[in-house]
Design a protein around this motif. Structure first.
Motif, mmCIF file in Angstrom:
data_model
loop_
_atom_site.group_PDB
_atom_site.id
_atom_site.type_symbol
_atom_site.label_atom_id
_atom_site.label_comp_id
_atom_site.label_asym_id
_atom_site.label_seq_id
_atom_site.Cartn_x
_atom_site.Cartn_y
_atom_site.Cartn_z
ATOM 1 N N LEU A 94 0.864 -1.182 0.000
ATOM 2 C CA LEU A 94 0.000 0.000 0.000
ATOM 3 C C LEU A 94 0.899 1.230 0.000
ATOM 4 C CD1 LEU A 94 -2.587 -1.332 2.558
ATOM 5 C CD2 LEU A 94 -3.059 -0.852 0.163
ATOM 6 N N ILE A 95 1.656 1.364 -1.089
ATOM 7 C CA ILE A 95 2.643 2.432 -1.241
ATOM 8 C C ILE A 95 2.346 3.148 -2.543
ATOM 9 C CG2 ILE A 95 5.086 2.979 -1.444
ATOM 10 C CD1 ILE A 95 5.692 0.275 -0.174
ATOM 11 N N GLU A 96 2.064 4.460 -2.460
ATOM 12 C CA GLU A 96 1.721 5.215 -3.667
ATOM 13 C C GLU A 96 0.705 4.414 -4.486
ATOM 14 O OE1 GLU A 96 5.400 5.989 -5.616
ATOM 15 O OE2 GLU A 96 6.178 7.243 -4.018
ATOM 16 N N ILE A 97 -0.383 4.044 -3.837
ATOM 17 C CA ILE A 97 -1.255 3.004 -4.374
ATOM 18 C C ILE A 97 -1.962 3.372 -5.670
ATOM 19 C CG2 ILE A 97 -1.633 1.845 -2.186
ATOM 20 C CD1 ILE A 97 -4.199 3.381 -1.871
ATOM 21 N N THR A 98 -2.087 4.648 -5.997
ATOM 22 C CA THR A 98 -2.760 4.999 -7.245
ATOM 23 C C THR A 98 -1.791 5.082 -8.423
ATOM 24 O OG1 THR A 98 -2.539 7.386 -6.843
ATOM 25 C CG2 THR A 98 -4.508 6.296 -5.976
ATOM 26 N N GLY A 99 -0.497 4.885 -8.145
ATOM 27 C CA GLY A 99 0.507 5.106 -9.181
ATOM 28 C C GLY A 99 0.455 4.142 -10.345
ATOM 29 N N GLY A 100 -0.003 2.906 -10.130
ATOM 30 C CA GLY A 100 0.033 1.921 -11.198
ATOM 31 C C GLY A 100 -1.204 1.865 -12.068
ATOM 32 N N LEU A 165 -5.299 -8.782 -1.776
ATOM 33 C CA LEU A 165 -4.189 -9.698 -2.028
ATOM 34 C C LEU A 165 -3.970 -10.608 -0.822
ATOM 35 C CD1 LEU A 165 -1.632 -7.232 -3.677
ATOM 36 C CD2 LEU A 165 -3.288 -8.727 -4.807
ATOM 37 N N ASP A 166 -3.568 -11.832 -1.079
ATOM 38 C CA ASP A 166 -3.377 -12.807 -0.016
ATOM 39 C C ASP A 166 -1.932 -12.872 0.475
ATOM 40 O OD1 ASP A 166 -6.052 -13.621 -0.001
ATOM 41 O OD2 ASP A 166 -5.712 -14.981 -1.692
ATOM 42 N N GLU A 167 -1.145 -11.855 0.172
ATOM 43 C CA GLU A 167 0.265 -11.885 0.548
ATOM 44 C C GLU A 167 0.432 -11.795 2.072
ATOM 45 O OE1 GLU A 167 2.012 -12.760 -1.666
ATOM 46 O OE2 GLU A 167 1.533 -11.826 -3.575
ATOM 47 N N PRO A 168 1.444 -12.482 2.634
ATOM 48 C CA PRO A 168 1.635 -12.491 4.090
ATOM 49 C C PRO A 168 2.131 -11.174 4.672
ATOM 50 C CG PRO A 168 2.626 -14.432 3.063
ATOM 51 C CD PRO A 168 2.292 -13.479 1.959
ATOM 52 N N VAL A 169 2.775 -10.317 3.851
ATOM 53 C CA VAL A 169 3.357 -9.067 4.352
ATOM 54 C C VAL A 169 2.601 -7.885 3.767
ATOM 55 C CG1 VAL A 169 5.430 -7.638 4.509
ATOM 56 C CG2 VAL A 169 5.632 -10.135 4.557
ATOM 57 N N ILE A 170 2.164 -6.969 4.644
ATOM 58 C CA ILE A 170 1.455 -5.767 4.213
ATOM 59 C C ILE A 170 2.365 -4.563 4.468
ATOM 60 C CG2 ILE A 170 -0.673 -4.438 4.403
ATOM 61 C CD1 ILE A 170 -1.718 -6.835 6.144
ATOM 62 N N LEU A 171 2.614 -3.785 3.424
ATOM 63 C CA LEU A 171 3.416 -2.566 3.538
ATOM 64 C C LEU A 171 2.483 -1.365 3.376
ATOM 65 C CD1 LEU A 171 6.412 -3.590 1.238
ATOM 66 C CD2 LEU A 171 6.152 -3.982 3.693
ATOM 67 N N VAL A 172 2.450 -0.495 4.371
ATOM 68 C CA VAL A 172 1.520 0.640 4.355
ATOM 69 C C VAL A 172 2.302 1.932 4.554
ATOM 70 C CG1 VAL A 172 -0.510 1.690 5.414
ATOM 71 C CG2 VAL A 172 -0.317 -0.797 5.312
ATOM 72 N N ASP A 173 2.136 2.865 3.624
ATOM 73 C CA ASP A 173 2.844 4.146 3.694
ATOM 74 C C ASP A 173 1.849 5.299 3.652
ATOM 75 O OD1 ASP A 173 4.617 6.212 3.671
ATOM 76 O OD2 ASP A 173 5.528 5.744 1.751
ATOM 77 N N GLU A 174 1.395 5.743 4.801
ATOM 78 C CA GLU A 174 0.553 6.937 4.946
ATOM 79 C C GLU A 174 -0.755 6.879 4.169
ATOM 80 O OE1 GLU A 174 0.944 9.080 7.087
ATOM 81 O OE2 GLU A 174 3.035 9.506 7.453
ATOM 82 N N VAL A 175 -1.127 5.726 3.647
ATOM 83 C CA VAL A 175 -2.335 5.665 2.822
ATOM 84 C C VAL A 175 -3.578 5.979 3.635
ATOM 85 C CG1 VAL A 175 -2.703 3.192 3.165
ATOM 86 C CG2 VAL A 175 -3.562 4.290 1.098
#
Length: 248
Positions: A94-100, A165-175
């Protein structure tokens, strides 16, 4: 002993900035412009820590201390100049989530594209499509070009896709700093659900309330160093003390 899901060893990364030379009187009279000279600096160096599966880590520090850069290194978006990062599982960033997202494609097409890029099959996206759209609360805009959505709607659909997403690691940046209050609360509940399911959280935020809510452990970055690694309450207390009593 449990194998770390994230292992960071002697990590360092450099960036380049332009440092302008002071203009002399000769330059002024000659009409010469400043010439930018490249200058490298370390965002941080010698970072070493492990994250166990299921841990919730909060990363704190002033602006410009490398917090978001650290998340991008863990996500594999950028590569380090020193040391290494080992991630023993997939990540949901969840990093710069609208970028892609692609402006001219419809919301529907963007959901399939973005989820597919993160490893979901077309069948998996189809099975979860209604849930993604319902969570984002944009049922009336499914076939609207993405570029015509409001900024808030873009954030909602982006979060909704990544949170599936079912990934085990969640990365969150100010979202969680964006969106209206009701949607933020929905995001909070979703993150609570993911943590209850045993996911690992790596969370960058300036919001102390959010950090205390989700995280049990904190990393405090300052001036290129890992100042403190410990319980989130102790880390936030140290950060606040340094912030309110600067030494330089």
């Amino acid at each position: 002993m449990t194998e770390p899901i994230i292992s960071v060893t002697d990590l360092g990364i450099q960036f380049r900035r332009n440092k302008a030379r002071r203009r002399s009187f000769k330059d002024l009279f000659a009409g010469r412009k400043r010439r930018a000279r490249p200058n490298q600096f370390w965002a941080f160096r010698n970072l070493t820590f492990d994250v166990a599966p299921g841990e919730a880590i909060g990363v704190v520090g002033r602006n410009g201390q490398g917090k978001s850069t650290l998340l991008k290194l863990v996500a594999g978006v950028i590569l380090p100049d020193e040391g290494r990062v080992r991630v023993g599982a997939g990540v949901a960033p969840l990093i710069e989530i609208t970028g892609g997202f692609v402006s001219d494609l419809s919301v529907r097409d963007n959901v399939y594209l973005t989820a597919g890029l993160h490893g979901m099959s077309k069948a998996e996206v189809a099975a979860r499509f209604d849930e993604i759209i319902d969570f984002a609360e944009i049922q009336d805009f499914v076939d609207t070009p993405y570029k015509h959505l409001s900024s808030g709607m873009k954030v909602r659909i982006a979060f909704s896709v990544i949170a599936q997403l079912d990934e085990p690691v969640i990365l969150v940046d100010e979202v969680l700093a964006v969106g209206d209050k009701s949607f933020r609360e929905k995001c909070y509940r979703r993150i609570d659900e993911l943590l209850s399911a045993g996911r690992t959280l790596f969370f960058v935020s300036h919001n102390e309330r959010d950090l205390r809510r989700f995280c049990s452990r904190g990393l405090y970055l300052d001036k290129g160093k890992l100042v403190l690694d410990g319980p989130i309450g102790e880390v936030l207390d140290r950060y606040n003390e340094d912030y309110n009593n600067p030494t330089s």
